[in-house]
Each structure stands twice: as C-alpha cells, then as structure tokens.
Design a protein around this motif. Structure first.
Motif, PDB file in Angstrom:
ATOM      1  N   UNK A 191      52.962  48.532  31.063  1.00 21.86           N
ATOM      2  CA  UNK A 191      52.904  49.036  32.430  1.00 21.86           C
ATOM      3  C   UNK A 191      53.322  47.989  33.467  1.00 21.86           C
ATOM      4  N   UNK A 192      53.769  46.831  32.994  1.00 18.82           N
ATOM      5  CA  UNK A 192      54.203  45.749  33.888  1.00 18.82           C
ATOM      6  C   UNK A 192      53.099  45.332  34.868  1.00 18.82           C
ATOM      7  N   UNK A 193      51.878  45.270  34.361  1.00 21.65           N
ATOM      8  CA  UNK A 193      50.753  44.811  35.164  1.00 21.65           C
ATOM      9  C   UNK A 193      50.571  43.306  34.987  1.00 21.65           C
ATOM     10  N   UNK A 194      49.614  42.736  35.709  1.00 21.08           N
ATOM     11  CA  UNK A 194      49.445  41.283  35.721  1.00 21.08           C
ATOM     12  C   UNK A 194      48.105  40.852  35.145  1.00 21.08           C
ATOM     13  N   UNK A 195      48.128  39.672  34.548  1.00 21.90           N
ATOM     14  CA  UNK A 195      46.890  38.957  34.218  1.00 21.90           C
ATOM     15  C   UNK A 195      46.981  37.637  34.973  1.00 21.90           C
ATOM     16  N   UNK A 196      46.235  37.548  36.037  1.00 25.77           N
ATOM     17  CA  UNK A 196      46.311  36.368  36.911  1.00 25.77           C
ATOM     18  C   UNK A 196      44.924  35.732  37.030  1.00 25.77           C
ATOM     19  N   UNK A 197      44.695  34.726  36.208  1.00 22.33           N
ATOM     20  CA  UNK A 197      43.410  34.007  36.260  1.00 22.33           C
ATOM     21  C   UNK A 197      43.645  32.534  36.604  1.00 22.33           C
ATOM     22  N   UNK A 244      39.570  34.278  49.653  1.00 17.67           N
ATOM     23  CA  UNK A 244      40.542  35.050  48.871  1.00 17.67           C
ATOM     24  C   UNK A 244      41.854  35.115  49.647  1.00 17.67           C
ATOM     25  N   UNK A 245      42.930  34.652  49.022  1.00 15.31           N
ATOM     26  CA  UNK A 245      44.216  34.614  49.707  1.00 15.31           C
ATOM     27  C   UNK A 245      45.230  35.592  49.112  1.00 15.31           C
ATOM     28  N   UNK A 246      45.163  35.805  47.822  1.00 16.36           N
ATOM     29  CA  UNK A 246      46.127  36.690  47.167  1.00 16.36           C
ATOM     30  C   UNK A 246      45.862  38.140  47.558  1.00 16.36           C
ATOM     31  N   UNK A 247      46.920  38.909  47.955  1.00 18.33           N
ATOM     32  CA  UNK A 247      46.742  40.333  48.283  1.00 18.33           C
ATOM     33  C   UNK A 247      46.161  41.135  47.113  1.00 18.33           C
ATOM     34  N   UNK A 248      46.612  40.800  45.897  1.00 17.43           N
ATOM     35  CA  UNK A 248      46.098  41.497  44.727  1.00 17.43           C
ATOM     36  C   UNK A 248      44.617  41.192  44.523  1.00 17.43           C
ATOM     37  N   UNK A 249      44.231  39.928  44.733  1.00 16.84           N
ATOM     38  CA  UNK A 249      42.828  39.545  44.587  1.00 16.84           C
ATOM     39  C   UNK A 249      41.963  40.231  45.651  1.00 16.84           C
ATOM     40  N   UNK A 250      42.497  40.386  46.849  1.00 20.06           N
ATOM     41  CA  UNK A 250      41.764  41.068  47.920  1.00 20.06           C
ATOM     42  C   UNK A 250      41.496  42.529  47.555  1.00 20.06           C
ATOM     43  N   UNK A 251      42.533  43.195  47.044  1.00 22.09           N
ATOM     44  CA  UNK A 251      42.379  44.592  46.646  1.00 22.09           C
ATOM     45  C   UNK A 251      41.409  44.718  45.471  1.00 22.09           C
ATOM     46  N   UNK A 252      41.503  43.779  44.534  1.00 20.45           N
ATOM     47  CA  UNK A 252      40.625  43.816  43.365  1.00 20.45           C
ATOM     48  C   UNK A 252      39.164  43.648  43.774  1.00 20.45           C
ATOM     49  N   UNK A 253      38.915  42.725  44.701  1.00 14.97           N
ATOM     50  CA  UNK A 253      37.533  42.496  45.136  1.00 14.97           C
ATOM     51  C   UNK A 253      36.986  43.696  45.894  1.00 14.97           C
ATOM     52  N   UNK A 254      37.849  44.371  46.640  1.00 20.39           N
ATOM     53  CA  UNK A 254      37.405  45.502  47.455  1.00 20.39           C
ATOM     54  C   UNK A 254      37.265  46.789  46.648  1.00 20.39           C
ATOM     55  N   UNK A 279      44.914  48.368  36.632  1.00 21.67           N
ATOM     56  CA  UNK A 279      45.537  47.890  35.404  1.00 21.67           C
ATOM     57  C   UNK A 279      45.784  46.401  35.356  1.00 21.67           C
ATOM     58  N   UNK A 280      45.443  45.684  36.427  1.00 18.34           N
ATOM     59  CA  UNK A 280      45.614  44.236  36.473  1.00 18.34           C
ATOM     60  C   UNK A 280      44.278  43.539  36.223  1.00 18.34           C
ATOM     61  N   UNK A 281      44.341  42.353  35.609  1.00 14.53           N
ATOM     62  CA  UNK A 281      43.153  41.519  35.422  1.00 14.53           C
ATOM     63  C   UNK A 281      43.319  40.308  36.325  1.00 14.53           C
TER      64      UNK A 281
END
Length: 528
Positions: free
Chosen positions: A508-514, A438-448, A428-430
């Motif tokens: 849903x309190x998700x994130x948009x982190x670009x 890749x340093x952000x934990x969220x970015x790591x999960x998104x890439x994987x 649910x996050x962008x």
C-alpha cells in the motif's frame, strides 16, 4: 471470571479502557498481552450471514416457523409449476450427474496382472467386490478399502490392482433428471403438498437457504449461487394485503421506512395474474428507494397439481441484494467473496495488534529489572552529561550484578529526546510520535487520530536490555554494554512486525517511520 467478561465486553468498544482494566486484573501480564494485543477479540462475521441472522429473527418475531426445503428438485416439478414455460426455466438450472456403475469383467490377461501383484489373490472374492459395487452396496470411495480387505493387500497394492481395469478410469458422468433448486418456489410446492392439510390455519413458514442458477457469467450483479429468504402464508383466503404487511414487517426490522408496491412486469406463471408485486423501501440512511422483495399469490392451477386446496402468498427477498444495500456495496462479488474480489484492507487496530516487543525478559526477576531500568531512565533522563547512574545493584538469578545508565559524551543529556516516543498506527502507517514538539505532519495526524499502541521506545528498549542481562548471567558472562544511538527501523527499538502487516504496508506504499535520537547506554557488571 466476571472481570474477564467485563474486559471482553469493553474491548469491543474501548480498547484503551480495556487495557487499563487488564493491567489491574493481571499482576504480571506477558508482553504479548500489551495493548493492543489483547486476546479478548471477537471474530469478524460476514455481512451476508449477519443479514441472514437478522432475517431469521424478523421472521420468527412475525410468527413464522422455520423449515428446511428440499434442494434437489426433479424436472417434473418444474413442468408442474411452469407448464409450457418449463423448458426456458430449466435452461437456467443445474442438472445433477453421476458416474455409472460399470460391469467389470476379469479376463485372463487381467488375472495375470493381478497375480503378478499378489500371487495368491482370490479372484472370486474380487469378483464379489465388483458385483457389490455394481449393485450400489459398496460406495465408490470405499472400493479400494474393500479390495484391500478381500485380497489381503495394502491400500497401495489395491489401488494398483484397480488401475488394471480401464473401464473404471474411463467412466463419464451421466446426467439425471434432478436439478439443483433455482428458486425457492420450486421447493415450497413440494413442501406444502405434504403438510397443507396437517397444520392449523394459517400456516406461516419461512426458509433461508441457497439457490443455484446457471448464469452465463458471474458479474457485479449475478452469482451462480445465492440466498433466498422466502416465506409462505397459507389460509382459506389470502389477499395481496398480506404480502404487503409481511414485507413491511420484515423490512422495518432493518431500518427501512415508507414502502412502495409496484406490479412486477415479469409475471411468473406460478403466480395469479396481476398479483406479482415488487417491494420498494426507503432507507433513511441511504436516502434512496430500493427494490428489496417480491411477493405474489400462487396460481390455483399450479396448486391444484399438488392437491393443495388453500390460498398461498409467497414472498421472497434476495439476501445478497439486501446485504448490498445495508453495506452500501455495488458489486455482489465483493460482498460475498471479498477474498477474491475485495480490496485488501487491514484496519489500523489490526495492524497495531501485529506489532509487538521483540526481545522480552523471560524470568520474573528479569521483568522486575525491566521496571527498574524504566524507573531509572525516567528519573535521570534529563541529567547533563557526562554522567553515570546506578540503576540496580543486588542479586539477580543467583548472581550479584550492578546495572548503570551512562552517557560519556559531553554537553548532552543521559538520554536522547526520542526515548519517550510512543508508537502509533495511522492510516496504515507506523509512526514514532514524540511526547512533545511534534513536527512531522504524519506524526501530528497519528497522535490526533491514530491508534496508540501504548508502546514507548523506553519500554521496548528496557525489555531488550533486561533480556540481554538474563542471557549474560545464564551464559556465565561478566560484562555487558548496550548502546542504542539513532533509531532508523523497528528493530533498532526492539519492535517486531508480523510479516503480513509488513507485506500490507509495502503493497500500500505506507510508511514505517520510527526515526529519532535515543542515545541510551546501559552497562552491566557481574560480581563474583
């Protein structure tokens, strides 16, 4: 056409491969077709109707013929089938009601009001319309139309004339002795009474349709309307083993294995005593015994009232019950009416399909220029600054232009490190994910584990630059300079998200982190 069918089939399984194949098929795909906005998506079916479809297949493969049973059942039929128990059964039935056809008198005061609306109104014709309405020759929803024709007035005037007669407005429904079918057995007796001696034995019929039950309230296990998947097996002699065989044959089609047959304590009056049986099946995926069906042999006493001289096995499966087991759902309301009771859920793939590049070149030349910009940025992105590189020089929309990529600042590079970030959707996050480091934990999960939209900041920003250059040339301008420094929002990287997706992410309190440093500057000069 063959390639398109392949893409459609592939898109359901592997969007990544489907996207690559679509790029080969389409020379210049519009940006709305970029992955994952493939328009090769099948609609989503409802699990209840998926179950009905499979039940139909199962019955047909077992040699049962499909019939449509009557929905409207006179209460006399219920008394035939249940005898003294009928009043208790009818308590759970819906009775049909309708508005009566009143005698409509046209008194002097009403004639005066009609004449005020239509001075030359033919009252005799109006009386004839009301008489035909009373006789049932004119339907209620045609009454205004018939008044309009009879008096030669428009529909609005006809409606105002109708309002003069309060006996129509004050009509109250009158209950009939016809009920809505509360269980399929009520219909089977009626159907079999007409055909039992007209078909070769054995007669094997099934019907999957709605039943209606006047529940005190709807809850996680009760609805006022439900689907029954019911069948009958008619022959000179029928044993209880036939019910067991049919139940196993139907339920094995759904992956059930191992069955238990337990006498049903309810003992409906239309079944022979001790033949009503509950069917429990073991499902290997769920690893539970589940009650999924009931069968029994119809009572010869009830059959005799319909002049049926054969033996009849009846089996019924609650479709919602079976679908709940298959979907691992505990609340029937959520299964049947997810729009009212279910949790709002948009999959990552659906969210990705709601994200697209905002400004995009309109012309063929603009799209070619976009490619040139991307090629130039890729070639010179790591060059030390200050620097300046010619990206394009030549005719563009009948004008001579020169496009340059520049970076005036010292001790940096032509482009910032975020220029090659890829946009992913995860849980649910962008997220904008760097190509390296890749340093952000969220970015790591998104890439994987996330969905790669195959949109990079470089692609989306090149599209915006090309679009703006198109605007510059068409409007008669001569100079343009565009710079994107730090990305903080989707609009900073020329991306647009559907309002529904934005509402979902917010709720849903998700994130948009670009976020990320881009520092991309393009300069365009129009020559005479």
């Amino acid at each position: 056409m063959l390639k398109k069918k392949k893409i459609i089939a592939l898109a359901e399984k592997d969007f990544e491969k489907a996207w690559k194949l679509s790029k080969k098929t389409l020379k210049e795909p519009h940006h709305d077709l970029q992955y994952p906005r493939l328009y090769y998506r099948y609609g989503k079916s409802h699990p209840l109707y998926d179950t009905i479809f499979k039940l139909r297949e199962a019955y047909l493969k077992l040699g049962f013929d499909e019939v449509v049973n009557p929905v409207f059942i006179n209460e006399d039929e219920v008394y035939k089938q249940f005898g003294p128990e009928a009043p208790a059964i009818l308590d759970r039935c819906f009775y049909l009601a309708g508005l009566p056809r009143p005698d409509i008198g046209i008194e002097k005061d009403k004639i005066k009001k009609i004449k005020n609306l239509k001075s030359d109104a033919d009252i005799g014709k109006l009386k004839e319309v009301f008489r035909e309405y009373k006789l049932g020759n004119i339907a209620g929803d045609d009454l205004v139309y018939e008044i309009s024709n009879a008096l030669d007035v428009d529909d609005e005037t006809a409606l105002r004339i109708l309002e003069i007669f309060p006996e129509i407005k004050k009509l109250k429904p009158q209950v009939s002795d016809v009920t809505l079918r509360s269980h399929m057995t009520a219909s089977w007796f009626v159907t079999l009474s007409k055909i039992h001696d007209k078909y070769r034995l054995p007669i094997k019929l099934f019907s999957i349709d709605r039943c209606f039950r006047r529940e005190q309230r709807e809850d996680e296990s009760h609805l006022m309307t439900y689907f029954s998947a019911s069948c009958v097996f008619v022959d000179e002699e029928v044993s209880i083993d036939v019910g067991k065989a049919v139940a196993e044959g139907i339920l094995r089609y759904f992956g059930f294995s191992n069955f238990k047959f337990i006498p049903d304590e309810k003992r409906s009056k239309y079944y022979i005593p001790d033949t009503q049986t509950e069917v429990y099946a073991y499902h290997p995926k769920i690893k539970k015994w589940i009650e999924v069906a009931t069968f029994g042999l119809y009572s010869p006493i009830a059959l005799a009232k319909y002049n049926i001289d054969k033996e009849v096995m009846n089996l019924g499966i609650g479709v919602e019950r079976l679908a709940m087991v298959l979907e691992n759902e505990k609340d029937v309301r959520k299964l049947v009416y997810p729009q009212f009771y279910g949790e709002w859920k948009i999959s990552d793939r659906e969210l990705a399909s709601m994200l697209k590049i905002d400004l995009y070149p309109v012309t063929e030349e603009g799209r070619k220029l976009m490619k040139k910009i991307i090629e130039g940025w890729k070639r010179y992105k790591d060059e030390p600054s200050p620097c300046e590189f010619k990206i394009f020089s030549g005719k563009f929309l009948n004008k001579k232009i020169v496009v340059k990529a520049i970076e005036p600042e010292k001790n940096t590079k032509l482009l910032g490190p975020a220029i090659e970030n890829q946009v992913y959707v995860y849980d649910g996050n962008i997220v904008g994910v760097p190509k390296k480091g890749v340093k952000s934990p969220l970015a790591e999960k998104a890439k994987k584990n996330g969905i790669n939209t195959n949109i990079s900041y470089m692609d989306s920003l090149a599209a915006k630059v090309s679009y703006k250059i198109e605007e510059l040339v068409v409007s008669g301008g001569d100079y343009l300079k565009l710079r994107t420094a730090i990305a903080r929002s989707l609009s900073d990287v020329n991306l647009k998200l559907d309002k529904v997706a934005m509402k979902y992410i917010t709720k849903k309190n998700k994130e948009i982190d670009v976020r990320g440093p881009i520092f991309a500057t393009i300069e365009c000069k129009v020559k005479e």
